[in-house]
Enzyme design. Sequence first.
Site, PDB file in Angstrom:
ATOM      1  N   ARG A  41      37.778  46.053  45.213  1.00  0.00           N
ATOM      2  CA  ARG A  41      38.893  45.160  45.567  1.00  0.00           C
ATOM      3  C   ARG A  41      39.423  45.448  46.966  1.00  0.00           C
ATOM      4  NH1 ARG A  41      42.396  46.082  40.546  1.00  0.00           N
ATOM      5  NH2 ARG A  41      41.165  45.248  38.833  1.00  0.00           N
ATOM      6  N   ARG A  45      45.362  42.073  47.482  1.00  0.00           N
ATOM      7  CA  ARG A  45      46.786  41.816  47.689  1.00  0.00           C
ATOM      8  C   ARG A  45      47.545  42.956  48.360  1.00  0.00           C
ATOM      9  NH1 ARG A  45      48.578  39.826  41.819  1.00  0.00           N
ATOM     10  NH2 ARG A  45      46.887  41.246  41.223  1.00  0.00           N
ATOM     11  N   ASP A  91      35.028  36.337  42.053  1.00  0.00           N
ATOM     12  CA  ASP A  91      35.586  36.834  40.800  1.00  0.00           C
ATOM     13  C   ASP A  91      34.469  36.987  39.792  1.00  0.00           C
ATOM     14  OD1 ASP A  91      37.079  36.289  37.952  1.00  0.00           O
ATOM     15  OD2 ASP A  91      38.408  37.236  39.396  1.00  0.00           O
TER      16      ASP A  91
END
Length: 369
Positions: A41, A45, A91
């Site tokens: 990841r 974010r 994803d």
Amino acid sequence: MAACPNHPTHRCDVSQALQNDTFLRALLRQPTEYTPIWLMRQAGRYLPEYNATRAKAGSFLALAKNPAYATEVTLQPLERFPLDAAILFSDILTIPDAMGLGLSFEAGEGPRFAHPLRTEADVRRLQAPDLDSLRYVFDAVSEIRRALKGRVPLIGFSGSPWTLACYMVEGAGSSDFRTVKTMMYERPDLMTHILETNAKAVGDYLNAQIEAGAQAVMVFDTWGGALADGLYQRFSLAYMQKALAGVHREWNGARIPHIVFTKGGGQWLEAIAETGPDAIGLDWTVDLAAARRRVGERCALQGNFDPTALFASPEAIRMEVRRLLDAYGNAPGHVFNLGHGISQFTQPQHVAALVDEVHSYSRKLRQMA
């Protein structure tokens, strides 16, 4: 540019020579000047620039399904940190979405499927998706590969057949997996049909990513550790092996390493190694020195810094990096990574300390040999 033979309308740009192949060499257990690092990841974010791009896109799915946006966010962590690989921004649930299960992402709730597999009729209707419905993924791979200009290798990936099945039957994430595990125990024939279908889809999906430009591939078995011993081997590991059996080991004259990662799979390292991956991903609960002894010469290891340790001070982060590198030892075959995905609340400057220490301390270890 050469046309992809299985997808003649898709173009693959393989003309760029790699400037940094340390990651690929480590996966193949070849000597490297330092230990390479990338992060699960790594485009996410915790980066303000990612959040800005996601806001422009309007939603996570709009971001993931737009090759230009996917390319932008894939490159963002490489602009901040000297990472040794890029990973496709996508994803793991793209495959079941293409099967018609109706994927959506609810704020604060994560992914959900509108049409989970709950009845025998649901399961019997299931078919591997038409790869053309996933063209946005392959277009993103090619666009990212061009944008990288050979800086570092590009990793393609998929969820494992079992992990995809968990979401497909539960309809969302789960704390106990009671729906999917009940089906597995009561109707193993139905579970087998789902897993067979998923294994074919995963294999085809990874091959298409390789043909579009991915230079290594990884299978994420996020929920394999939820299974009992014996059932893991039967319902998760066997289908990862089946999926990868037909995946290219070489493309356009270059080796394509395969990485498998089962979260909670430390007790099964020997069995995983026997299936023939080039590297095994480790979560943070696994002792690196013991893992290296257990797999021997069979494959490389990837991991396994606890993502939560990134909330500690930079000096504490550096100490933990040194502990892990010392545990593995000065030997080929280690790719540094987290033991799972990075938290959205991580401070980027702490990631900078992590990457710097992996590179600098591993160079010192090489010099001490």
